[in-house]
Design a protein around this motif. Structure first.
Motif, PDB file in Angstrom:
ATOM      1  N   THR A   1       8.904 -30.947   8.591  1.00 46.94           N
ATOM      2  CA  THR A   1       8.395 -29.763   7.896  1.00 46.94           C
ATOM      3  C   THR A   1       8.780 -29.839   6.427  1.00 46.94           C
TER       4      THR A   1
ATOM      5  N   ALA B   1       8.848 -26.987   3.329  1.00 45.98           N
ATOM      6  CA  ALA B   1       8.698 -25.557   3.067  1.00 45.98           C
ATOM      7  C   ALA B   1       7.541 -25.271   2.112  1.00 45.98           C
ATOM      8  N   ASP B   2       6.762 -24.243   2.431  1.00 47.50           N
ATOM      9  CA  ASP B   2       5.630 -23.869   1.589  1.00 47.50           C
ATOM     10  C   ASP B   2       6.063 -23.549   0.165  1.00 47.50           C
ATOM     11  N   VAL B   3       7.256 -22.956   0.001  1.00 52.01           N
ATOM     12  CA  VAL B   3       7.702 -22.602  -1.349  1.00 52.01           C
ATOM     13  C   VAL B   3       7.958 -23.842  -2.198  1.00 52.01           C
ATOM     14  N   TRP B   4       8.100 -25.006  -1.584  1.00 55.68           N
ATOM     15  CA  TRP B   4       8.285 -26.246  -2.329  1.00 55.68           C
ATOM     16  C   TRP B   4       6.953 -26.916  -2.642  1.00 55.68           C
ATOM     17  N   LYS B   5       5.866 -26.405  -2.052  1.00 55.89           N
ATOM     18  CA  LYS B   5       4.541 -26.978  -2.269  1.00 55.89           C
ATOM     19  C   LYS B   5       3.820 -26.171  -3.333  1.00 55.89           C
ATOM     20  N   CYS B   6       4.292 -26.257  -4.533  1.00 52.97           N
ATOM     21  CA  CYS B   6       3.666 -25.471  -5.589  1.00 52.97           C
ATOM     22  C   CYS B   6       3.507 -26.318  -6.826  1.00 52.97           C
TER      23      CYS B   6
ATOM     24  N   SER C   1      14.346 -32.075   6.267  1.00 50.50           N
ATOM     25  CA  SER C   1      12.899 -31.968   6.107  1.00 50.50           C
ATOM     26  C   SER C   1      12.190 -33.134   6.802  1.00 50.50           C
TER      27      SER C   1
ATOM     28  N   SER D   1       6.717 -14.140  -0.877  1.00 48.88           N
ATOM     29  CA  SER D   1       5.511 -14.959  -0.866  1.00 48.88           C
ATOM     30  C   SER D   1       4.849 -15.016  -2.244  1.00 48.88           C
TER      31      SER D   1
ATOM     32  N   ILE E   1      13.480 -20.772   7.957  1.00 49.70           N
ATOM     33  CA  ILE E   1      12.161 -21.396   8.105  1.00 49.70           C
ATOM     34  C   ILE E   1      11.985 -21.885   9.531  1.00 49.70           C
TER      35      ILE E   1
ATOM     36  N   GLN F   1       5.602 -16.443  -5.614  1.00 55.32           N
ATOM     37  CA  GLN F   1       6.498 -17.292  -6.396  1.00 55.32           C
ATOM     38  C   GLN F   1       6.509 -16.908  -7.870  1.00 55.32           C
TER      39      GLN F   1
ATOM     40  N   LEU G   1       9.259 -20.604  12.198  1.00 57.68           N
ATOM     41  CA  LEU G   1       8.329 -21.526  12.839  1.00 57.68           C
ATOM     42  C   LEU G   1       8.419 -21.433  14.363  1.00 57.68           C
TER      43      LEU G   1
END
Length: 168
Positions: A155, A157-162, A150, A27, A73, A29, A77
């Protein structure tokens, strides 16, 4: 023989260390990208990968990694979803019409999107842009599949929302 056994033990210890490191910091990054930069000699002008790397095998390993990541993921979920209350979903004709108009992207559509994107690397990129462009023919089916999964699942992924915030 002892040298081979020693190398094997050292490689296994290194693999186990980084596996634990990734699990512990999944979590965070910043730590993951810093470790990846160090491992890939990012910023160093030397070749990051040995010249004998089989490009197809490398691309397959990347694809397997992302497919496993997506599976994990989805599993997470689903596990989270069991604890949530049930909600009634209304399936209106507007929603149905919108969903029925969904068109998937072709590999050529994805290739065009990638080629039209900026060529600069970002500190949050897990893979140098130049490497993606160089391996586009091999990576294209996997990238296209990731996009479709996707979009199909709804969905991202949160890791791609940076993003990387810089102050001037």
């Amino acid at each position: 023989m002892k040298k081979n056994n020693t190398n094997k033990l050292m490689n296994e210890a290194r693999r186990q260390f980084y596996k634990n490191f990734i699990e512990t910091n999944n979590s965070n990054q910043h730590k993951l990208f810093a470790a990846a930069k160090k491992l890939l000699n990012h910023g160093d002008k030397r070749v990051a990968f040995p010249p004998s790397v089989d490009i197809l095998e490398f691309a397959n390993q990347m694809g397997t990694y992302f497919v496993e990541k997506i599976h994990n993921i989805h599993t997470n979920l689903e596990n989270i979803g069991h604890d949530l209350p049930e909600f009634e979903v209304y399936n209106t004709s507007e929603t149905t019409a919108h969903l029925s108009n969904f068109n998937t992207l072709t590999e050529e559509d994805v290739r065009t999107l990638i080629k039209e994107c900026g060529k600069k690397n970002s500190a949050v990129d897990p893979m140098p842009t130049s490497l993606v462009i160089d391996l586009i023919d091999v990576l294209l089916p996997t990238i296209t599949k990731i996009i479709h999964l996707s979009l199909d699942s709804g969905t991202f992924a949160d890791v791609w929302k940076c993003a990387l915030e810089t102050r001037s």
